[in-house]
Write a protein that holds these residues in place. Structure first.
Motif, PDB file in Angstrom:
ATOM      1  N   ALA A  93      47.577 -54.582   8.718  1.00 32.23           N
ATOM      2  CA  ALA A  93      48.076 -54.235  10.042  1.00 32.23           C
ATOM      3  C   ALA A  93      47.595 -52.793  10.274  1.00 32.23           C
ATOM      4  N   HIS A  94      47.532 -51.990   9.326  1.00 32.29           N
ATOM      5  CA  HIS A  94      47.524 -50.568   9.579  1.00 32.29           C
ATOM      6  C   HIS A  94      46.065 -49.963   8.551  1.00 32.29           C
ATOM      7  N   ALA A 121      65.170 -49.638  13.284  1.00 31.95           N
ATOM      8  CA  ALA A 121      65.291 -48.547  12.498  1.00 31.95           C
ATOM      9  C   ALA A 121      63.647 -48.043  12.269  1.00 31.95           C
ATOM     10  N   LYS A 122      63.160 -46.723  11.862  1.00 29.73           N
ATOM     11  CA  LYS A 122      61.910 -46.100  11.767  1.00 29.73           C
ATOM     12  C   LYS A 122      61.996 -45.310  10.505  1.00 29.73           C
ATOM     13  N   MET A 123      60.808 -45.453   9.697  1.00 29.73           N
ATOM     14  CA  MET A 123      60.481 -44.730   8.624  1.00 29.73           C
ATOM     15  C   MET A 123      59.177 -44.172   8.664  1.00 29.73           C
ATOM     16  N   ASP A 124      58.897 -42.840   8.106  1.00 26.99           N
ATOM     17  CA  ASP A 124      57.478 -42.393   7.919  1.00 26.99           C
ATOM     18  C   ASP A 124      56.862 -43.055   6.475  1.00 26.99           C
ATOM     19  N   CYS A 125      55.828 -43.309   6.408  1.00 32.30           N
ATOM     20  CA  CYS A 125      55.190 -44.001   5.165  1.00 32.30           C
ATOM     21  C   CYS A 125      53.939 -43.218   4.960  1.00 32.30           C
ATOM     22  N   ARG A 126      53.652 -42.822   3.675  1.00 27.74           N
ATOM     23  CA  ARG A 126      52.361 -42.077   3.471  1.00 27.74           C
ATOM     24  C   ARG A 126      51.571 -43.150   2.663  1.00 27.74           C
ATOM     25  N   GLY A 127      50.204 -43.202   2.812  1.00 27.45           N
ATOM     26  CA  GLY A 127      49.291 -43.988   1.910  1.00 27.45           C
ATOM     27  C   GLY A 127      47.892 -43.640   1.947  1.00 27.45           C
ATOM     28  N   ARG A 128      47.163 -44.497   1.713  1.00 27.10           N
ATOM     29  CA  ARG A 128      45.687 -43.987   1.429  1.00 27.10           C
ATOM     30  C   ARG A 128      44.947 -44.747   2.712  1.00 27.10           C
ATOM     31  N   LYS A 153      47.197 -40.509   4.498  1.00 28.26           N
ATOM     32  CA  LYS A 153      47.495 -40.771   6.180  1.00 28.26           C
ATOM     33  C   LYS A 153      49.044 -41.124   6.233  1.00 28.26           C
ATOM     34  N   THR A 154      49.802 -40.559   7.215  1.00 33.48           N
ATOM     35  CA  THR A 154      51.192 -40.892   7.333  1.00 33.48           C
ATOM     36  C   THR A 154      51.390 -41.605   8.625  1.00 33.48           C
ATOM     37  N   ILE A 155      52.080 -42.634   8.448  1.00 37.08           N
ATOM     38  CA  ILE A 155      52.286 -43.228   9.901  1.00 37.08           C
ATOM     39  C   ILE A 155      53.850 -43.748   9.976  1.00 37.08           C
TER      40      ILE A 155
END
Length: 343
Positions: free
Chosen positions: A195-196, A222-229, A237-239
């Protein structure tokens, strides 16, 4: 030191190991992870310290999870891990080898049972008993399984989900599927990639599962910031990820568990099914804490579904408490001593 005549219950889980000592309660809860230096074959860390190294080790160090899908995948490392935990809880100098009871998923084969017994004995255990996870979970959840009444337990750990109907101290109908906490994490990793276009690790997936994961629509998103490559640019990148997305990501594994519960109910004798519809379904294990999973099962079955108090430690507590009732439970157990088997 508890070496003298110690009796120990071990919940040898895919995600974590819990140790119960008779008269002391749960004395240890650590992740099932071992860090090894490949050059020297030395164990560098076990448990929480080793878990911090997952996905972050240099070339000569490897962090291993020696249990997969509820069974031993790396015998030698499992034995070394068990030895470490037994020594940590019982002390290095022991006059007697402790009597140990270990829980295993209800669907394991005889070969897998033998591997657990051998690993425990080699790690320093005395007489070793095995108990099936649903029985231990039911005892730990406070259910009286000795009466001729139907109790249904859904135990969701890291590697397996065990669903069982228990009566008169034994399992009447059961189903063990290799869909549990680890599969939840895998589904989240796949969803984020699809998806991302972001690649995330196991620990990030677990954080998403705990904080915004759900199996049933939430009243408030609910929301949460997620970091990945980022798979396109190759850069970090953070989404922001929402619980609605996690609901979609987790739909396949949670529905597989709900289907298994339904299948077990279909095979349950009518008298016991009547008891279960009155008493409800009890959920245990860390996977049962996924937000809304009990609501999903309740909606699918029409039977009230409850999460046991202190669900994570239910199996360990039940494994330990069963040390008091070995005479009653021995019929449904496998014991190991000097290579002999008894049922």
């Amino acid at each position: 030191m508890f070496g003298f005549g110690a009796e120990i219950g071990i919940d040898l889980g895919t995600a974590s190991v819990l140790v119960y000592i008779k008269g002391k309660g749960i004395v240890l809860q650590e992740p099932s992870v071992v860090a090894i230096d490949k050059n020297t074959d030395q164990i560098l860390a076990v448990g929480s310290e080793a878990r911090k190294m997952l996905g972050r080790t240099p070339g000569n160090i490897v962090a291993i999870r020696p249990l997969r899908d509820g069974v031993i995948s790396d015998y030698e490392v499992t034995e070394r891990m068990l030895r470490y935990f037994i020594q940590k809880t019982c002390g290095r100098k022991r006059f007697f080898k402790p009597k140990i009871i270990v829980c295993v998923p209800s669907g394991v084969t005889e070969v897998e049972k033998r591997a657990v017994i051998d690993a425990t004995t080699e790690a320093g255990g005395g007489k070793t008993y095995l108990i099936e996870e649903p029985i231990a979970a039911a005892i730990g959840a406070g259910l009286d399984i000795t009466k001729p009444d139907g109790n249904m337990v859904v135990d969701i750990g890291g590697g397996t989900a065990d669903i069982a109907v228990i009566s008169l101290g034994g399992i009447v109908v059961s189903e063990s599927i290799k869909v549990a906490g680890d599969k939840f994490d895998d589904s989240i990793i796949k969803y984020m990639r699809k998806a991302h276009n972001i690649l995330i690790g196991e620990r990030t997936a677990e954080d998403l599962k705990i904080n915004v994961g759900c199996a049933y629509p939430k009243l408030k998103t609910a929301k949460m910031d997620c970091r990945g490559r980022d798979l396109i640019t190759g850069l970090p990148k953070t989404i922001t990820v929402t619980s609605d997305e996690m609901l979609e990501a987790l739909s396949e594994p949670v529905n597989a568990i709900a289907d298994a519960v339904h299948a077990v109910l279909e095979k349950t004798p009518p008298e016991l099914a009547s008891d279960i519809s009155t008493r409800g379904i009890v959920m245990t294990g860390g996977g049962s804490l996924l937000n809304g999973l009990n609501k999903l099962i309740e909606k699918r079955t029409g039977i009230p579904t409850y999460i046991a108090e202190d669900a994570i430690s239910c199996v360990a507590r039940g494994t330990g408490l069963s040390l008091n009732h070995l005479d009653v439970l021995e019929k449904s157990m496998m014991t190991g001593r000097k290579g002999r088997r008894r049922y």
